[in-house]
Enzyme design. Sequence first.
Site, PDB file in Angstrom:
ATOM      1  N   GLU A  31      -0.641  -6.181   7.568  1.00  0.00           N
ATOM      2  CA  GLU A  31       0.011  -7.492   7.425  1.00  0.00           C
ATOM      3  C   GLU A  31       1.492  -7.469   7.826  1.00  0.00           C
ATOM      4  O   GLU A  31       2.158  -8.514   7.806  1.00  0.00           O
ATOM      5  CB  GLU A  31      -0.120  -7.996   5.977  1.00  0.00           C
ATOM      6  N   THR A  67     -12.468   7.439   6.990  1.00  0.00           N
ATOM      7  CA  THR A  67     -13.052   6.516   7.962  1.00  0.00           C
ATOM      8  C   THR A  67     -12.047   6.207   9.069  1.00  0.00           C
ATOM      9  O   THR A  67     -10.901   6.684   9.029  1.00  0.00           O
ATOM     10  CB  THR A  67     -13.444   5.183   7.282  1.00  0.00           C
ATOM     11  N   SER A  78      -0.134  -2.432   5.503  1.00  0.00           N
ATOM     12  CA  SER A  78       0.562  -2.280   6.784  1.00  0.00           C
ATOM     13  C   SER A  78       0.011  -3.213   7.853  1.00  0.00           C
ATOM     14  O   SER A  78       0.738  -3.631   8.764  1.00  0.00           O
ATOM     15  CB  SER A  78       0.474  -0.831   7.266  1.00  0.00           C
ATOM     16  N   ARG A 121       8.801  12.540   4.435  1.00  0.00           N
ATOM     17  CA  ARG A 121       9.512  11.621   5.332  1.00  0.00           C
ATOM     18  C   ARG A 121      10.020  10.368   4.632  1.00  0.00           C
ATOM     19  O   ARG A 121      10.488   9.435   5.271  1.00  0.00           O
ATOM     20  CB  ARG A 121       8.567  11.226   6.489  1.00  0.00           C
ATOM     21  N   PHE A 158       9.828  -0.469  14.175  1.00  0.00           N
ATOM     22  CA  PHE A 158       8.571   0.110  13.690  1.00  0.00           C
ATOM     23  C   PHE A 158       8.871   1.266  12.736  1.00  0.00           C
ATOM     24  O   PHE A 158       9.114   2.396  13.158  1.00  0.00           O
ATOM     25  CB  PHE A 158       7.763   0.598  14.899  1.00  0.00           C
ATOM     26  N   TRP A 214       0.860  -1.193   0.000  1.00  0.00           N
ATOM     27  CA  TRP A 214       0.000   0.000   0.000  1.00  0.00           C
ATOM     28  C   TRP A 214       0.890   1.235   0.000  1.00  0.00           C
ATOM     29  O   TRP A 214       1.877   1.285   0.735  1.00  0.00           O
ATOM     30  CB  TRP A 214      -0.896   0.032   1.245  1.00  0.00           C
ATOM     31  N   CYS A 240       3.154   2.656   5.299  1.00  0.00           N
ATOM     32  CA  CYS A 240       2.688   4.048   5.260  1.00  0.00           C
ATOM     33  C   CYS A 240       1.163   4.033   5.310  1.00  0.00           C
ATOM     34  O   CYS A 240       0.512   3.509   4.404  1.00  0.00           O
ATOM     35  CB  CYS A 240       3.168   4.713   3.974  1.00  0.00           C
ATOM     36  N   HIS A 290     -10.576   3.474   9.539  1.00  0.00           N
ATOM     37  CA  HIS A 290      -9.667   2.396   9.147  1.00  0.00           C
ATOM     38  C   HIS A 290      -8.235   2.707   9.589  1.00  0.00           C
ATOM     39  O   HIS A 290      -7.508   1.848  10.091  1.00  0.00           O
ATOM     40  CB  HIS A 290      -9.722   2.217   7.624  1.00  0.00           C
TER      41      HIS A 290
END
Length: 167
Positions: free
Chosen positions: A65, A93, A63, A134, A120, A29, A87, A95
Amino acid sequence: MATVNLSTYDLNSVPQGNAMKFGIVVSEWNYEITGALADGASKTLVKHGVKQENIHIKHVPGSFELTLGGQFFAEYTDVDAVILLGCVIQGETRHFDFICQGVAQGATDLNIKYNLPVIFGVLTTENQQQASDRAGGKLGNKGDEAAVTALKMVALQQGFENELLVD
Ligand code: DLZ
């Protein structure tokens, strides 16, 4: 407001990774962002002595997963650390909240469950621009920072294993 490059670090304070092995899990993603994070992480590891053949990169759909991807590395390989790169960009929503919460807690759990540094490296931003800034933009590359963190955590662990006192 002045911009700060978050990826600036003292080169001399980073351990050499010649004998270290790393797994990198990359979310597909927002791949224009996560691919840049992976590139940064990989180059930073090599810059600090890690052999290219000791950097193993695997991809997961999103992310959410990343945690299981990290667990696969912990279960099936002998890497010294895993770097999770994703990312998540805020949408309309909730989510966003669930994914961020899931992967942050998942990464924490992996560290503890496997006694393995699981880093992380997930951007959680309000928009695409903040993410680009970033991922090799004006605020550096979070992938570089994740790689430096991984090198430091492996060295810290090896210090404990060798019964060396570490400052
Ligand atoms: C579904 C979804 C959404 C809406 N947004 C993102 C995102 O911004 N970044 C990301 O990495 N993944 C996103 N996903 C996919 C989820 O991470 C996951 O792959 C699906 O919910 C399937 O488990």
